[in-house]
Write an enzyme that holds these catalytic residues in place. Structure first.
Site, PDB file in Angstrom:
ATOM      1  N   ARG A   1      -1.063   7.654   4.044  1.00 54.50           N
ATOM      2  CA  ARG A   1      -0.721   6.438   4.040  1.00 54.50           C
ATOM      3  C   ARG A   1      -1.435   5.772   2.855  1.00 54.50           C
ATOM      4  O   ARG A   1      -2.617   5.043   3.116  1.00 54.50           O
ATOM      5  CB  ARG A   1      -0.842   5.619   5.381  1.00 54.50           C
ATOM      6  CG  ARG A   1       0.090   5.970   6.359  1.00 54.50           C
ATOM      7  CD  ARG A   1      -0.166   5.389   7.780  1.00 54.50           C
ATOM      8  NE  ARG A   1       0.300   4.241   7.795  1.00 54.50           N
ATOM      9  CZ  ARG A   1      -0.046   3.318   9.065  1.00 54.50           C
ATOM     10  NH1 ARG A   1      -0.719   3.846  10.005  1.00 54.50           N
ATOM     11  NH2 ARG A   1       0.359   2.129   8.941  1.00 54.50           N
TER      12      ARG A   1
ATOM     13  N   ARG B   1      -3.934   0.312  21.493  1.00 55.32           N
ATOM     14  CA  ARG B   1      -4.068  -0.610  20.160  1.00 55.32           C
ATOM     15  C   ARG B   1      -3.007  -1.354  19.769  1.00 55.32           C
ATOM     16  O   ARG B   1      -3.112  -2.273  19.100  1.00 55.32           O
ATOM     17  CB  ARG B   1      -4.155   0.614  19.139  1.00 55.32           C
ATOM     18  CG  ARG B   1      -5.418   1.389  19.047  1.00 55.32           C
ATOM     19  CD  ARG B   1      -5.446   2.238  17.934  1.00 55.32           C
ATOM     20  NE  ARG B   1      -4.978   1.413  16.767  1.00 55.32           N
ATOM     21  CZ  ARG B   1      -4.595   1.713  15.831  1.00 55.32           C
ATOM     22  NH1 ARG B   1      -4.105   3.136  15.553  1.00 55.32           N
ATOM     23  NH2 ARG B   1      -4.143   0.940  14.736  1.00 55.32           N
TER      24      ARG B   1
ATOM     25  N   CYS C   1      -3.975   4.925  13.018  1.00 57.98           N
ATOM     26  CA  CYS C   1      -2.767   5.566  13.123  1.00 57.98           C
ATOM     27  C   CYS C   1      -2.449   6.632  12.002  1.00 57.98           C
ATOM     28  O   CYS C   1      -2.009   6.116  11.156  1.00 57.98           O
ATOM     29  CB  CYS C   1      -1.760   4.989  13.759  1.00 57.98           C
ATOM     30  SG  CYS C   1      -1.705   4.708  15.556  1.00 57.98           S
TER      31      CYS C   1
ATOM     32  N   LYS D   1       0.544  -7.917  17.328  1.00 62.78           N
ATOM     33  CA  LYS D   1      -0.533  -7.235  16.848  1.00 62.78           C
ATOM     34  C   LYS D   1      -0.565  -7.197  14.995  1.00 62.78           C
ATOM     35  O   LYS D   1      -1.746  -7.775  14.496  1.00 62.78           O
ATOM     36  CB  LYS D   1      -0.404  -5.826  17.070  1.00 62.78           C
ATOM     37  CG  LYS D   1      -1.568  -4.949  16.372  1.00 62.78           C
ATOM     38  CD  LYS D   1      -1.237  -3.542  16.930  1.00 62.78           C
ATOM     39  CE  LYS D   1      -0.324  -2.811  16.034  1.00 62.78           C
ATOM     40  NZ  LYS D   1      -0.953  -1.946  14.776  1.00 62.78           N
ATOM     41  N   ASN D   2       0.530  -6.992  14.491  1.00 59.60           N
ATOM     42  CA  ASN D   2       0.365  -6.692  13.178  1.00 59.60           C
ATOM     43  C   ASN D   2       0.175  -8.290  12.248  1.00 59.60           C
ATOM     44  O   ASN D   2      -0.016  -8.162  11.247  1.00 59.60           O
ATOM     45  CB  ASN D   2       1.698  -5.882  12.549  1.00 59.60           C
ATOM     46  CG  ASN D   2       1.483  -4.647  12.970  1.00 59.60           C
ATOM     47  OD1 ASN D   2       0.360  -4.067  13.227  1.00 59.60           O
ATOM     48  ND2 ASN D   2       2.549  -3.872  12.821  1.00 59.60           N
TER      49      ASN D   2
ATOM     50  N   ASP E   1       8.530   0.999  13.296  1.00 65.36           N
ATOM     51  CA  ASP E   1       7.803   1.041  14.599  1.00 65.36           C
ATOM     52  C   ASP E   1       8.566   1.241  15.687  1.00 65.36           C
ATOM     53  O   ASP E   1       7.783   1.359  16.911  1.00 65.36           O
ATOM     54  CB  ASP E   1       6.710  -0.207  14.585  1.00 65.36           C
ATOM     55  CG  ASP E   1       5.863  -0.277  13.560  1.00 65.36           C
ATOM     56  OD1 ASP E   1       5.574   0.758  12.802  1.00 65.36           O
ATOM     57  OD2 ASP E   1       5.310  -1.451  13.172  1.00 65.36           O
TER      58      ASP E   1
HETATM   59  N1  EPU Z   1       2.914   2.777   0.731  1.00 66.84           N
HETATM   60  C1  EPU Z   1       2.803   3.025  -0.594  1.00 66.84           C
HETATM   61  N2  EPU Z   1       1.603   2.652  -1.055  1.00 66.84           N
HETATM   62  C2  EPU Z   1       0.717   1.608  -0.635  1.00 66.84           C
HETATM   63  C3  EPU Z   1       1.151   1.146   0.392  1.00 66.84           C
HETATM   64  C4  EPU Z   1       2.153   1.360   1.292  1.00 66.84           C
HETATM   65  O1  EPU Z   1       3.108   4.374  -0.958  1.00 66.84           O
HETATM   66  O2  EPU Z   1      -0.230   1.317  -1.352  1.00 66.84           O
HETATM   67  C5  EPU Z   1       4.022   3.272   1.552  1.00 66.84           C
HETATM   68  C6  EPU Z   1       3.632   3.743   2.794  1.00 66.84           C
HETATM   69  O3  EPU Z   1       3.367   5.140   2.750  1.00 66.84           O
HETATM   70  C7  EPU Z   1       4.890   3.694   3.598  1.00 66.84           C
HETATM   71  C8  EPU Z   1       5.730   2.475   3.035  1.00 66.84           C
HETATM   72  O4  EPU Z   1       5.060   2.127   1.769  1.00 66.84           O
HETATM   73  O5  EPU Z   1       5.767   4.918   3.527  1.00 66.84           O
HETATM   74  C9  EPU Z   1       5.512   1.269   3.914  1.00 66.84           C
HETATM   75  O6  EPU Z   1       4.018   1.155   4.211  1.00 66.84           O
HETATM   76  P1  EPU Z   1       3.491  -0.439   4.344  1.00 66.84           P
HETATM   77  O7  EPU Z   1       2.231  -0.597   3.381  1.00 66.84           O
HETATM   78  O8  EPU Z   1       4.522  -1.434   4.533  1.00 66.84           O
HETATM   79  O9  EPU Z   1       2.702  -0.234   5.789  1.00 66.84           O
HETATM   80  P2  EPU Z   1       1.242  -0.599   6.259  1.00 66.84           P
HETATM   81  O10 EPU Z   1       1.366  -2.281   5.647  1.00 66.84           O
HETATM   82  O11 EPU Z   1       0.497   0.171   6.092  1.00 66.84           O
HETATM   83  C10 EPU Z   1       2.554  -2.110   8.401  1.00 66.84           C
HETATM   84  C11 EPU Z   1       1.956  -1.999   9.705  1.00 66.84           C
HETATM   85  C12 EPU Z   1       2.412  -0.484  10.628  1.00 66.84           C
HETATM   86  C13 EPU Z   1       4.272  -0.491   9.907  1.00 66.84           C
HETATM   87  C14 EPU Z   1       4.432  -0.911   8.702  1.00 66.84           C
HETATM   88  C15 EPU Z   1       6.035  -0.743   8.022  1.00 66.84           C
HETATM   89  C16 EPU Z   1      -0.015  -3.128  10.155  1.00 66.84           C
HETATM   90  C17 EPU Z   1      -1.450  -2.974  10.272  1.00 66.84           C
HETATM   91  N3  EPU Z   1       0.762  -1.930  10.041  1.00 66.84           N
HETATM   92  O12 EPU Z   1       1.718  -0.981   7.916  1.00 66.84           O
HETATM   93  O13 EPU Z   1       2.403  -0.621  11.781  1.00 66.84           O
HETATM   94  O14 EPU Z   1       4.594   0.750  10.389  1.00 66.84           O
HETATM   95  O15 EPU Z   1       3.809  -2.005   8.284  1.00 66.84           O
HETATM   96  O16 EPU Z   1       6.673  -1.801   8.869  1.00 66.84           O
HETATM   97  O17 EPU Z   1       0.764  -4.176   9.749  1.00 66.84           O
HETATM   98  C18 EPU Z   1       2.364   0.316  13.867  1.00 66.84           C
HETATM   99  O18 EPU Z   1       2.149  -1.038  14.363  1.00 66.84           O
HETATM  100  O19 EPU Z   1       2.459   1.233  14.738  1.00 66.84           O
HETATM  101  C19 EPU Z   1       2.242   0.564  12.545  1.00 66.84           C
HETATM  102  C20 EPU Z   1       2.136   1.587  12.050  1.00 66.84           C
END
Ligand code: EPU
Length: 417
Positions: free
Chosen positions: A121, A396, A116, A22-23, A304
């Site tokens: 975030r 999802r 979610c 998915k991601n 996750d």
């Molecule tokens: N963060 C910041 N600033 C930013 C971006 C992130 O402070 O600009 C922080 C976040 O708050 C968090 C950490 O950095 O504490 C990691 O966030 P990241 O940006 O890596 O997460 P994401 O890209 O929003 C993806 C996956 C998530 C998964 C995370 C971590 C997608 C769409 N989502 O999210 O997946 O938990 O990486 O591996 O790719 C899920 O599948 O259930 C899910 C939530």
């Protein structure tokens, strides 16, 4: 309203085949915007987030054909139109529209992402990257406005190794002028998958999967065909479900290397693991040791899988401590598990879990992985029926969940009220 009904207590037995990630999918679909001709994605998961993304691309003027696990995207007629509302609001990963539209059109107006929201975030690192590439970014009435006369390569150090920011910067930088270097980049397998697609489209990206990624911008990208990597979180969820029910399940179409942090923990608990080239067998045993788990960025234990792992640790003897160092408060599954009789308390970033029997209850999934945790918990309970609401979150991230579990012998069904 739909809910999942579970009569547990049956060991899962058989084989389950894992679909595409998915991601990855929800980054690869917007990446297709950067091409001038057709992009074909194979091994696509059948998920609601993927459907929302195909709707977003169609609204922009792309031709999208989606049959089974293959999607064909012809982005040649895409136009740059504002997208402050509509489907982008339904999706967390709609933030990838910012990088993709900026790369192709040097402008975008996109609503703030939904999805979610288990905790705030932020997307400050995405914005920092776009600005470093030369874009002006403003937030006007809840929509992000991005504009650049020209995108130019630069060096960007990420304050946190964010998956989303790393991919988003790669998308925009792929069509910038000159070289961009991302330092402290995230190393998740999904980042390598996106870089592989972009390189097949004619981009020049090196170092994906390490903390330094170098992107040599090109003026044009072309179509290509790409097969999405297997979903390591879905695979991990079935591995955990197999162990929690003391089952014997072959999880097929996985990359065992992606599962190492989980397999190591499961072996530490006393669970049997057999690894093959593209599959993993999980063999449950009557009793499990307690373990401590720290969810970290890749290659650490995946955040996750933290919620599903909580359910497995209720089946271990003694006290386990599960800490999440990626998100500070991703514990919405805990109060629901407590309703099922689990002895868990949350202290700061950690859940302290005392092993013991669970009982059937009516519980609510507040996010995707919390939902997976509740389903696994329900599968361990033999008396009574566990009812899980919030099915829309589970849909999802897990395609064919009910039919897959039923094929493995579980007594699970959907009920509409
Ligand atoms: N963060 C910041 N600033 C930013 C971006 C992130 O402070 O600009 C922080 C976040 O708050 C968090 C950490 O950095 O504490 C990691 O966030 P990241 O940006 O890596 O997460 P994401 O890209 O929003 C993806 C996956 C998530 C998964 C995370 C971590 C997608 C769409 N989502 O999210 O997946 O938990 O990486 O591996 O790719 C899920 O599948 O259930 C899910 C939530």
């Amino acid at each position: 309203m739909e809910k999942l009904m579970i009569t547990g207590g049956r060991p899962l037995q058989g084989t389950v085949s894992i679909s595409g990630a998915k991601n990855s999918a929800i980054a690869l679909i917007p990446a297709a915007i950067l091409a001038e001709s057709e992009v074909i994605l194979d091994n696509l998961p059948l998920l609601s987030d993927v459907a929302v993304y195909s709707e977003i691309l169609e609204e922009l003027g792309a031709t999208v054909t989606w049959e089974g696990s293959q999607m064909k995207i012809d982005p040649s007629s895409i136009k740059s139109i504002p997208m402050p509302n509509g489907p982008v609001k339904k999706l967390r990963a709609s933030y990838y529209m910012m990088g993709a539209m900026l790369g192709r059109f040097k402008e975008a107006i996109i609503g703030l992402p939904g999805g979610c929201n288990f905790e705030p975030r932020p997307i400050d690192q995405h914005i920092k990257g776009f600005e470093a590439l030369g874009a002006t970014v403003t937030n006007e009435h809840g929509a992000i406005h991005l504009h650049a006369k020209e995108l130019h390569g630069t060096k960007i150090y990420l304050d946190v190794s964010s998956v989303g920011a790393t991919i988003n910067i790669m998308l925009a930088a792929a069509r910038a002028k000159g070289a961009t270097i991302i330092e402290n980049a995230a190393k998740e397998p999904e980042i390598i998958d996106v870089a592989t697609l972009l390189n097949s489209m004619g981009a020049i990206i090196k170092g994906a999967g390490t903390e330094t990624i170098r992107i040599e911008g090109v003026s044009e990208l072309h179509g290509c065909r790409h097969s999405i990597i297997p979903d390591r979180i879905q695979a991990g969820t079935y591995m955990i479900a197999a162990a929690a029910t003391r089952g014997n399940v072959l999880i097929d179409n996985v990359i065992p290397k992606h599962m190492e942090a989980l397999t190591a923990k499961m072996q530490e608990m006393g669970i049997g693991i057999e690894e093959y080239d593209e599959s993993i067998r999980v063999l449950g045993t009557p009793s499990y040791e307690h373990v401590d788990v720290k969810a970290l960025i890749y290659p650490g234990f995946a955040t996750d899988l933290q919620s599903p792992m909580t359910s497995l640790l209720t089946q271990a003897q003694g006290v386990s401590v599960l800490s999440d160092f990626v998100y500070s408060n991703r514990f919405k599954h805990v109060p629901e598990l407590v309703r099922m009789g689990a002895k868990i308390r949350v202290e700061g970033r950690s859940a302290i879990i005392e092993g013991g029997r669970l009982n059937a209850a009516k519980v609510k999934a507040a996010d995707l992985r919390a939902g997976a945790a509740l389903v696994i918990a329900g599968l361990t309970v033999s008396e009574g029926v566990t009812e899980v609401t919030g099915v829309e979150y589970i849909d999802r991230g897990y395609d064919n969940l009910v039919s897959n579990l039923r094929l493995l012998g579980a007594d699970v069904w959907r009920q509409t009220e």
